[in-house]
Design a protein around this motif. Structure first.
Motif, PDB file in Angstrom:
ATOM      1  N   ARG A  53       0.826  -1.210   0.000  1.00 11.07           N
ATOM      2  CA  ARG A  53       0.000   0.000   0.000  1.00 11.07           C
ATOM      3  C   ARG A  53       0.859   1.258   0.000  1.00 11.07           C
ATOM      4  O   ARG A  53       0.459   2.282  -0.564  1.00 11.07           O
ATOM      5  N   ARG A  54       2.013   1.168   0.634  1.00  8.82           N
ATOM      6  CA  ARG A  54       2.890   2.348   0.664  1.00  8.82           C
ATOM      7  C   ARG A  54       3.567   2.596  -0.678  1.00  8.82           C
ATOM      8  O   ARG A  54       4.048   3.705  -0.933  1.00  8.82           O
ATOM      9  N   ARG A 142      -7.462   5.539  -5.280  1.00 11.59           N
ATOM     10  CA  ARG A 142      -6.583   4.444  -4.856  1.00 11.59           C
ATOM     11  C   ARG A 142      -7.478   3.271  -4.472  1.00 11.59           C
ATOM     12  O   ARG A 142      -8.653   3.453  -4.111  1.00 11.59           O
ATOM     13  N   ASP A 195     -10.591   2.175  -1.996  1.00 11.51           N
ATOM     14  CA  ASP A 195     -10.212   1.981  -0.599  1.00 11.51           C
ATOM     15  C   ASP A 195     -11.383   2.368   0.307  1.00 11.51           C
ATOM     16  O   ASP A 195     -11.889   3.494   0.236  1.00 11.51           O
ATOM     17  N   ASP A 197     -11.242   2.899   3.428  1.00 11.35           N
ATOM     18  CA  ASP A 197     -10.766   3.793   4.489  1.00 11.35           C
ATOM     19  C   ASP A 197     -10.616   5.202   3.924  1.00 11.35           C
ATOM     20  O   ASP A 197      -9.619   5.526   3.267  1.00 11.35           O
ATOM     21  N   VAL A 198     -11.616   6.041   4.175  1.00 11.69           N
ATOM     22  CA  VAL A 198     -11.609   7.405   3.655  1.00 11.69           C
ATOM     23  C   VAL A 198     -10.619   8.251   4.448  1.00 11.69           C
ATOM     24  O   VAL A 198     -10.603   8.232   5.684  1.00 11.69           O
ATOM     25  N   GLN A 199      -9.777   8.983   3.717  1.00 14.35           N
ATOM     26  CA  GLN A 199      -8.775   9.841   4.331  1.00 14.35           C
ATOM     27  C   GLN A 199      -9.225  11.307   4.262  1.00 14.35           C
ATOM     28  O   GLN A 199     -10.048  11.674   3.413  1.00 14.35           O
ATOM     29  N   PRO A 200      -8.700  12.153   5.165  1.00 14.79           N
ATOM     30  CA  PRO A 200      -9.127  13.564   5.176  1.00 14.79           C
ATOM     31  C   PRO A 200      -8.921  14.273   3.847  1.00 14.79           C
ATOM     32  O   PRO A 200      -9.698  15.161   3.485  1.00 14.79           O
ATOM     33  N   GLU A 201      -7.882  13.895   3.105  1.00 15.65           N
ATOM     34  CA  GLU A 201      -7.597  14.581   1.844  1.00 15.65           C
ATOM     35  C   GLU A 201      -8.419  14.056   0.674  1.00 15.65           C
ATOM     36  O   GLU A 201      -8.352  14.599  -0.439  1.00 15.65           O
ATOM     37  N   ASP A 202      -9.210  13.011   0.885  1.00 14.50           N
ATOM     38  CA  ASP A 202     -10.001  12.433  -0.200  1.00 14.50           C
ATOM     39  C   ASP A 202     -11.100  13.390  -0.651  1.00 14.50           C
ATOM     40  O   ASP A 202     -11.715  14.090   0.165  1.00 14.50           O
ATOM     41  N   THR A 203     -11.363  13.363  -1.952  1.00 15.90           N
ATOM     42  CA  THR A 203     -12.415  14.205  -2.518  1.00 15.90           C
ATOM     43  C   THR A 203     -13.185  13.407  -3.561  1.00 15.90           C
ATOM     44  O   THR A 203     -12.801  12.298  -3.945  1.00 15.90           O
ATOM     45  N   ARG A 207     -15.359   9.879  -1.750  1.00 16.99           N
ATOM     46  CA  ARG A 207     -16.243  10.163  -0.619  1.00 16.99           C
ATOM     47  C   ARG A 207     -17.706   9.819  -0.895  1.00 16.99           C
ATOM     48  O   ARG A 207     -18.576  10.125  -0.086  1.00 16.99           O
TER      49      ARG A 207
END
Length: 255
Positions: A53-54, A142, A195, A197-203, A207
């Motif tokens: 993933r990284r 992603r 993914d 797992d939604v991240q804060p930077e996702d748009t 979302r």
């Protein structure tokens, strides 16, 4: 000359051998399915490893036909089309529903990539959800590159138009979708399961509130069940052999 009694004996053994061959073939098929699913789970586990993933693969890997049946963690960006495809007959936790797909054209060009945005329940009247794929010029995504859902018996059109930019599919075959949507470059053979797992930077599409997961074998038998069925079929083959031997020995004693 062979007596009628021997004729019956030979016919009985011919039937027994036929049954044993059939049972053994079914057992071998179940073992092959078990091994195939074990390979799928192992490949998916490797792709979902934190180290993978990284260092995600580029989205172009979705178009690699040699990896059409395996898994990769991938990320990239591109233009999102205002086209929503709902895949029908998708069951989650016993509830009927549909799965939402969007189309992303990677900035690197080539084939479009289907994005698995998530599962949505259907109401009693089977009305499609109101959600739709937004048109975005630069969408970052992603997720897990994976084969599309398995296709059952193919009959009738794969895709029917519901409204402007909205389609209902009964099977997800990239070549058929590309033809219906008039995509000359085609659609990649693997889909990107976004993914969960939604991240804060996702748009944008990252979302969209569909129910997302990365389950590899939903609504299908796990490898352990295939092994159990294989043992049953091999057991029937062995039981047939035992019955044939017992009947033959009894006949010989009576003679």
């Amino acid at each position: 000359m062979v007596s009628s009694r021997n004729h019956r004996l030979l016919a009985g053994w011919a039937l027994a051998l036929l049954l044993m061959s059939g049972f053994a073939a079914l057992g071998n098929w179940q073992l092959a399915r078990m091994q195939e699913k074990q390979r799928m789970l192992a490949a998916a586990a490797h792709a979902l490893d934190p180290a993978q993933r990284r260092s995600p693969q580029p989205l172009q890997r979705a178009a690699d036909s040699e990896r059409a049946k395996t898994y990769d963690w991938a990320a990239g960006h591109g233009a999102l089309r205002k086209t929503t495809v709902w895949l029908d007959n998708q069951v989650h936790a016993g509830r009927p529903g549909v799965r939402m797909y969007c189309l992303l054209q990677p900035d690197t060009g080539g084939q479009a990539v289907l994005l698995d945005v998530g599962w949505w329940p259907l109401d009693g009247q089977r009305r499609l959800p109101a959600a739709s794929c937004p048109a975005v010029d630069s969408q970052v995504v992603r997720g897990l590159l994976a084969p599309p859902p398995a296709v059952g018996l193919a009959h009738g059109p794969a895709l029917t138009r519901q409204a402007a930019g909205r389609w209902l599919a009964v099977r997800l075959v990239p070549s058929e979708l590309a033809a219906a949507l008039r995509l000359d470059a085609g659609i990649a053979p693997r889909v990107l399961r976004l993914d969960p797992d939604v991240q804060p930077e996702d748009t944008g599409v990252m979302r969209v509130p569909g129910l997302r997961d990365l389950t590899i074998l939903p609504n299908t038998l796990p490898p352990e069940r295939h092994l159990g069925y294989a043992v049953q079929w091999f057991g029937l083959a062995l039981a047939t052999l035992v019955v044939a031997l017992v009947l033959t020995l009894r006949r010989q004693r009576h003679d």
